[in-house]
Design an enzyme around this catalytic site. Structure first.
Site, mmCIF file in Angstrom:
data_model
loop_
_atom_site.group_PDB
_atom_site.id
_atom_site.type_symbol
_atom_site.label_atom_id
_atom_site.label_comp_id
_atom_site.label_asym_id
_atom_site.label_seq_id
_atom_site.Cartn_x
_atom_site.Cartn_y
_atom_site.Cartn_z
ATOM 1 N N HIS A 126 0.831 -1.210 0.000
ATOM 2 C CA HIS A 126 0.000 0.000 0.000
ATOM 3 C C HIS A 126 0.867 1.263 0.000
ATOM 4 O O HIS A 126 0.481 2.307 0.525
ATOM 5 C CB HIS A 126 -0.987 -0.002 1.173
ATOM 6 C CG HIS A 126 -2.012 -1.095 1.033
ATOM 7 N ND1 HIS A 126 -3.070 -1.000 0.169
ATOM 8 C CD2 HIS A 126 -2.086 -2.325 1.588
ATOM 9 C CE1 HIS A 126 -3.774 -2.127 0.232
ATOM 10 N NE2 HIS A 126 -3.191 -2.953 1.075
ATOM 11 N N ASP A 135 1.531 -3.497 -9.934
ATOM 12 C CA ASP A 135 1.225 -4.783 -10.561
ATOM 13 C C ASP A 135 1.533 -4.780 -12.056
ATOM 14 O O ASP A 135 2.122 -5.712 -12.595
ATOM 15 C CB ASP A 135 -0.247 -5.148 -10.333
ATOM 16 C CG ASP A 135 -0.597 -5.198 -8.852
ATOM 17 O OD1 ASP A 135 0.344 -5.176 -8.030
ATOM 18 O OD2 ASP A 135 -1.795 -5.241 -8.522
ATOM 19 N N GLY A 156 -4.893 -12.188 -4.821
ATOM 20 C CA GLY A 156 -3.839 -11.239 -4.465
ATOM 21 C C GLY A 156 -2.590 -11.438 -5.309
ATOM 22 O O GLY A 156 -1.507 -11.001 -4.929
#
Ligand code: GLA
Length: 378
Positions: A33, A168, A124
């Site tokens: 995060h 990602d 995830g």
């Protein structure tokens, strides 16, 4: 394994695809995060991949996207410039829109896309980024890896509406075998760091849907924290840039839960940078300790863990693993566990603890840092 996507394309559309490409899923070693807060991340690409086979649409099908996947073999048909459906095909339409804005796809271009993947969705492992990057690479093979990452990021962020960061898509495009990628999400500086350690993935079996999940809420909290902290430090743009030596000042300036979220982001930023240095020096023991600390911060301050993830990390620690933590957004999905080369005890210890707590197994696989997106032969 590009065959399933190519075969599916053939079976569905009765013709040979023009091109194909594949892209990997990822796990993040540390720096959670932090990406959408302008901090560092340290992911590796994993062996599980998504492959896309692409070709032009049927003659007369201007502006039409037809998409099919090995998951259900149902053809989704939509106009990619119209409002997007809540379906996996929205990612593909997002990629087409972005390639259109780069003039790679003509205004009323049509496309047929067949997809196959061995990545679980919602675990995830960034299956959506692998999908968007594979499709972008197949449709626009001449673009540079960073451009591909940008197209895939904007497809997901701007068109599908998931308020993710750039981690990602970046690792899916830039991943390198046997390396972790230290990526600074504000400066966009990328450094490949050799990574040959043994890493286990433990799947808690709990799935989450990102766009509906906590990511958007957390991101809004971080933005609110920046807004308030600007009173103290007007030049602050990214939460991750708050000076770590001013943590007390930050705590005074913010009410809960913004305080906890911000303390996580600022300390995780320092931790991830330090961890990258330790990894480069092959100090795996100290590196592993930071993974445990990161998990604790995610659990307690960012509140993005789950009981299943905590069970895995606790069992890994008691079983003698070097480090363990949730990876990706959290709230379920997969945990990463770093073990010694000779370790044989940790996996069974995790398995026993998980079965005792939940009455079912948690699949464990060992992964190696793998390659980023590349073209596949059709
Ligand atoms: C999701 C997002 C990433 C990142 C992680 C948390 O995977 O897609 O951009 O924010 O969560 O680190």
């Amino acid at each position: 394994m590009p065959r399933p996507a190519i075969d599916l394309f053939h079976e569905t559309f009765g013709t040979t695809p023009r091109a194909a490409a594949s892209a990997p899923g990822r796990v993040n070693l540390i720096g959670e995060h932090t990406d959408y807060n302008g901090g560092p991340v340290l992911p590796i690409a994993i062996p599980a991949r998504t492959t896309a086979a692409v070709g032009p649409g049927a003659p007369g099908d201007a502006g039409v996207l037809e998409a099919v996947s090995t998951r259900d073999r149902t053809v989704v048909r939509l106009k990619w410039q119209d409002e997007l459906p809540r379906s996996w095909a929205a990612y593909l339409a997002g990629v087409l829109r972005e390639l259109w804005s780069l003039a790679v796809v003509p205004p009323h271009g049509s496309a047929r896309i067949a997809v196959a993947s061995d990545l679980p969705v919602g675990a995830g492992l960034a299956s959506s980024a692998a999908l968007a990057v594979a499709v972008a690479k197949a449709l626009a093979p001449a673009l540079k890896p960073r451009q591909i990452a940008g197209v895939a990021f904007r497809a997901e962020h701007d068109h599908v509406g998931v308020r993710c960061g750039v981690m990602d898509q970046t690792i899916a495009a830039l991943g390198k075998p046997d390396h972790a990628l230290l990526f600074e999400c504000a400066s966009l500086e990328a450094t490949q760091i050799p990574f040959g350690a043994r890493l286990l993935l433990v799947d808690t079996g709990k799935r989450h849907e990102l766009s509906a999940g906590g990511l958007n809420v957390r991101r809004a909290e971080c933005e609110e924290a920046v807004k308030r902290l600007k009173v103290e430090l007007p030049e602050l743009v990214w939460l991750a840039s708050w000076p770590p030596e001013w943590l007390l000042r930050l705590k005074r300036a913010l009410p809960e839960p913004l305080r906890s979220r911000a303390v996580h982001v600022v300390s995780e930023t320092a931790r991830a940078r330090f961890a990258a240095q330790l990894l480069a020096q092959r100090k795996l023991k100290q590196f592993g300790r930071l993974l445990y600390e990161s998990h604790e911060s995610c659990r307690r301050l960012y509140e993005c863990s789950s009981p299943e993830l905590d069970t895995v990390v606790g069992a890994a620690k008691r079983g003698g693993a070097l480090g363990a933590r949730l990876t990706g957004a959290g709230w379920g999905g997969v945990a990463v566990v770093l073990v010694n080369q000779t370790d044989k005890k940790t996996a069974p210890a995790i398995q026993r603890a998980f079965e005792r707590a939940y009455g079912r197994p948690a699949p464990i696989t060992e992964v190696k840092a793998s390659a980023g997106a590349h073209a596949e032969r059709v």
